[in-house]
Design an enzyme around this catalytic site. Structure first.
Site, short mmCIF file in Angstrom:
data_model
loop_
_atom_site.label_atom_id
_atom_site.label_comp_id
_atom_site.label_asym_id
_atom_site.label_seq_id
_atom_site.Cartn_x
_atom_site.Cartn_y
_atom_site.Cartn_z
N GLU A 36 97.83 12.94 13.25
CA GLU A 36 96.75 13.90 13.13
C GLU A 36 97.35 15.18 12.55
O GLU A 36 98.35 15.68 13.07
CB GLU A 36 96.14 14.19 14.52
CG GLU A 36 94.94 15.08 14.42
CD GLU A 36 94.31 15.41 15.77
OE1 GLU A 36 94.66 14.76 16.78
OE2 GLU A 36 93.48 16.32 15.79
N ARG A 261 106.31 6.08 24.58
CA ARG A 261 106.67 7.19 23.71
C ARG A 261 108.07 7.68 24.04
O ARG A 261 108.60 7.45 25.12
CB ARG A 261 105.65 8.32 23.81
CG ARG A 261 105.54 8.99 25.16
CD ARG A 261 104.65 10.24 25.09
NE ARG A 261 103.40 10.02 24.39
CZ ARG A 261 102.96 10.79 23.38
NH1 ARG A 261 103.67 11.81 22.95
NH2 ARG A 261 101.82 10.55 22.82
N LYS A 271 102.47 18.57 20.93
CA LYS A 271 102.17 19.46 19.80
C LYS A 271 101.53 20.75 20.28
O LYS A 271 101.72 21.80 19.69
CB LYS A 271 101.26 18.75 18.79
CG LYS A 271 102.04 17.80 17.90
CD LYS A 271 101.22 17.37 16.70
CE LYS A 271 100.41 16.16 17.04
NZ LYS A 271 99.77 15.55 15.85
P1 ATP Z 1 98.27 14.80 20.02
O1 ATP Z 1 97.49 13.55 20.29
O2 ATP Z 1 98.66 15.61 21.20
O3 ATP Z 1 97.75 15.61 18.89
P2 ATP Z 1 100.33 13.02 19.17
O4 ATP Z 1 101.76 13.33 19.45
O5 ATP Z 1 99.69 11.84 19.75
O6 ATP Z 1 99.66 14.35 19.54
P3 ATP Z 1 99.57 12.10 16.57
O7 ATP Z 1 99.57 12.87 15.31
O8 ATP Z 1 98.29 11.55 17.03
O9 ATP Z 1 100.16 13.06 17.62
O10 ATP Z 1 100.67 10.98 16.52
C1 ATP Z 1 100.86 10.12 15.44
C2 ATP Z 1 101.54 8.87 15.92
O11 ATP Z 1 102.81 9.18 16.48
C3 ATP Z 1 100.73 8.17 16.98
O12 ATP Z 1 100.70 6.79 16.69
C4 ATP Z 1 101.49 8.44 18.24
O13 ATP Z 1 101.33 7.40 19.13
C5 ATP Z 1 102.92 8.59 17.75
N1 ATP Z 1 103.68 9.45 18.64
C6 ATP Z 1 103.38 10.71 19.01
N2 ATP Z 1 104.28 11.19 19.89
C7 ATP Z 1 105.19 10.21 20.08
C8 ATP Z 1 106.38 10.08 20.88
N3 ATP Z 1 106.81 11.07 21.66
N4 ATP Z 1 107.05 8.92 20.82
C9 ATP Z 1 106.63 7.93 20.03
N5 ATP Z 1 105.54 7.97 19.27
C10 ATP Z 1 104.82 9.10 19.27
MG MG Z 2 97.38 11.52 19.11
#
Ligand code: ATP
Ligand code: MG
Length: 565
Positions: A36, A261, A271
């Site tokens: 995102e 994660r 984030k």
């Molecule tokens: P938010 O949902 O808080 O905005 P997010 O970290 O989930 O943040 P995204 O941009 O939705 O951000 O993440 C993109 C991809 O990265 C998703 O598939 C998510 O599952 C993966 N991802 C995010 N954080 C981690 C992490 N700490 N370890 C592994 N994969 C991650």
């Molecule tokens: Mg997300």
């Protein structure tokens, strides 16, 4: 293949192997990385990127880069740009498959109409608060909305009006009609569309209804023909909904697979929290070298190879756990040890006059560029009568185990001569200069009579030195799990000493040829890299990581603990 190159099989690769065996997706493997654009990518995202693009590479499949841009109020162009740059820098290629969820808004809307027509969705007038209240809890079933049974015609009309902008934000939503008594709360008539009058960075003001994540994500996967939709564990109990939407529409159905994660000690990965640090100026922007962002790590001097290797070695699992920050540093150090050229630089200079060395003589001493890489060759380092050494390499009254320079003691100047200290010159009690002599017979740093010295110190010729600013970094947080502290704000655990700026460092002249992001080792001090914000007059250097590997110690301790238990 050595151990670093071997990809360990894991439960995700096992699933794919099995799907290939049964020809589930006609032998295709197609993944995606769906960020995102509401912040910069961090090392957790790197794990997901390496997993998704890595699997595609290994299986001869494809991986898309897809922006999940369904939330216009938090998303920005700047984030999109940085994400593209970071995925590229990590070394992955989406070829011509860069997609945006917003490209599918029309299609998603058509699917919504289909659901309504099939009696599987309805427009609800309840407020967000009421919807929440009606949803019930884990121990209490939900209640049907009074609008749940309105006719298909009426819902279709209202949906058209929602799209046409006839309602205020929050006035109406579209919900799936599933089951308000479902044990999984996500299945209790989840919201599909919300009314939101906001300008989207790609679609402008075309839409004033926006799809919810659960609705959008599966549709994006389906439209793109994804086979394995890999996401993090918190989506596990969203999977029934992912499946329900695709089945209800009767469209192509990828498989969602969840993995744990990445969490790192002494690090925050949310984030929202990272944004708070950036906006509150607790750090200097998203690429501050203390942040776990990919751009921060790049600026800190981590190579993409080191990050990829780290991601490979931590593997994927189904249970959440915490990885030691030291392990990441270990991977970075291991990579730099092989690749970084060595230089000499003095962080806290102390002037040394070599009394028996001629005033205007300059010698070019031969120095080894990288002992780990014979191909890296040698270079010339100028030596002259006045040099700088590190303040901490001299003690007037050395304690027992201090083997470096002291009055009357002989040590080696790296690549140069044996040097003996005659006297420390003081001003107001402070040591300002050392008077020393060298043994001319020890040129190159070895005595023909075979006598030994107990230490070797680094130095820089005063006349030839370049000025530099060196930024030293320590952990950003003082506790192991800053985001997980009870009843406390994570910012309370910021390390006040996480950045130390040394403005009067003196480094060898060869450093003048380096470019931003070039990585190197200062002998005896650690690994460093050139900051992108340099000017002709101001050389800025970031410390990447120290030389001492604390990971080996930690691993040993862990093994001992295992034996004990
Ligand atoms: P938010 O949902 O808080 O905005 P997010 O970290 O989930 O943040 P995204 O941009 O939705 O951000 O993440 C993109 C991809 O990265 C998703 O598939 C998510 O599952 C993966 N991802 C995010 N954080 C981690 C992490 N700490 N370890 C592994 N994969 C991650
Ligand atoms: Mg997300």
């Amino acid at each position: 293949m050595n151990s670093e190159d071997t990809v360990k099989k894991d439960f995700i690769r096992d699933i794919i192997d099995e799907d290939l065996r049964t020809n589930k997706y006609d032998g295709r493997v197609h993944t995606r990385f769906p960020p995102e654009p509401n912040g910069y990518l961090h090392i957790g995202h790197a794990k997901s990127i390496c997993l998704n693009f890595g699997i595609a590479e290994e299986y001869g499949g494809l991986c898309n880069l897809r922006f999940d841009d369904t939330n216009p109020t938090k998303e920005e162009e700047e984030y999109t740009r940085s994400i593209i740059e970071d995925v590229c820098w990590l070394g992955f290629d989406w070829e011509d498959r860069l997609f945006y969820a917003s490209d599918y808004f029309d299609q998603m809307y058509k699917y919504a109409i289909q659901l309504v027509k099939d009696g599987k969705a309805y427009v609800d007038d309840l407020s967000a608060e009421k919807i929440n209240e009606y949803r019930g809890t884990l121990t209490q079933t939900g209640r049907n909305s009074p609008y749940r049974d309105r006719s298909v015609e009426e819902s279709l009309n209202l949906l058209e009006q929602m799209k046409a902008g006839e309602f205020a934000d929050g006035e109406k939503v579209l919900r799936a009609k599933i089951d308000m008594a479902h044990p999984n709360l996500n299945m209790r008539d989840p919201v599909i569309y919300r009314t939101l009058h906001a300008t989207h960075h790609r679609t402008g003001d075309k839409w004033c209804i926006y799809p919810m994540y659960d609705w959008a994500h599966g549709l994006e996967d389906s439209v793109e023909g994804i086979t394995h939709s890999i996401c993090t564990l918190e989506f596990e109990n969203h999977r029934p909904l992912y499946d329900w939407f695709l089945d209800a529409l009767g469209v192509y159905h990828p498989q969602q697979i969840e993995f744990a994660r990445l969490n790192l000690t002494y690090t925050i990965m949310s984030k929202r929290m990272l944004l708070e640090l950036v906006e509150g100026r607790y750090v200097n922007g998203w690429d501050d070298p203390r942040l776990p962002t990919i751009s921060g790590m790049r600026r800190r001097g981590y190579s993409s190879a080191a990050i990829r290797n780290f991601c490979k070695r931590i593997g994927v699992a189904k249970v959440n756990s915490m990885v030691d920050l030291e392990f990441l540093e270990h991977c970075v150090r291991e990579d730099l040890n092989k690749t970084a050229p060595r230089f000499m630089g003095v962080l806290r200079p102390l002037r040394v006059v070599i009394e028996n060395y001629p005033e205007d003589k300059v010698e070019e001493m031969e120095a080894i560029n990288n002992p780990e890489d014979p191909g890296a060759g040698t270079r010339k380092v100028p030596f002259s009568r006045v040099i700088y050494i590190e303040q901490e390499d001299f003690m007037e009254e050395p304690p027992k185990k201090f083997y470096r320079l002291a009055p009357g003691r002989e040590v080696r100047l790296r690549y140069a001569y044996f040097v003996t200290c005659k006297e420390a010159v003081k001003d107001d009690g402070r040591i300002v200069e050392l008077r020393c002599t060298i043994d001319p017979a020890t040129r190159g740093g070895y005595a023909p009579d075979g006598r030994k010295v107990k230490s070797t110190i680094h130095w820089v010729s005063v006349e030839h030195a370049i000025d530099a600013e060196v930024r030293l970094y320590d952990r950003l947080f003082t506790v192991n799990d800053p985001a997980g502290q009870k009843n406390a704000d994570f910012k309370e655990f910021l390390n006040p000493n996480s950045l130390e700026v040394l403005k009067s460092c003196k480094v060898e002249p060869a450093l003048g040829n380096l470019k931003p992001f070039d990585r190197f080792q200062f002998e005896r001090l650690g690994y460093f890299c050139v900051d992108p914000d340099i000017t002709k007059e101001n050389l800025v250097i970031n410390k990447t990581v120290g030389l001492r590997d604390t990971w080996a110690k930690i691993r040993k301790q862990q093994q001992m603990n295992k034996l004990d238990s």
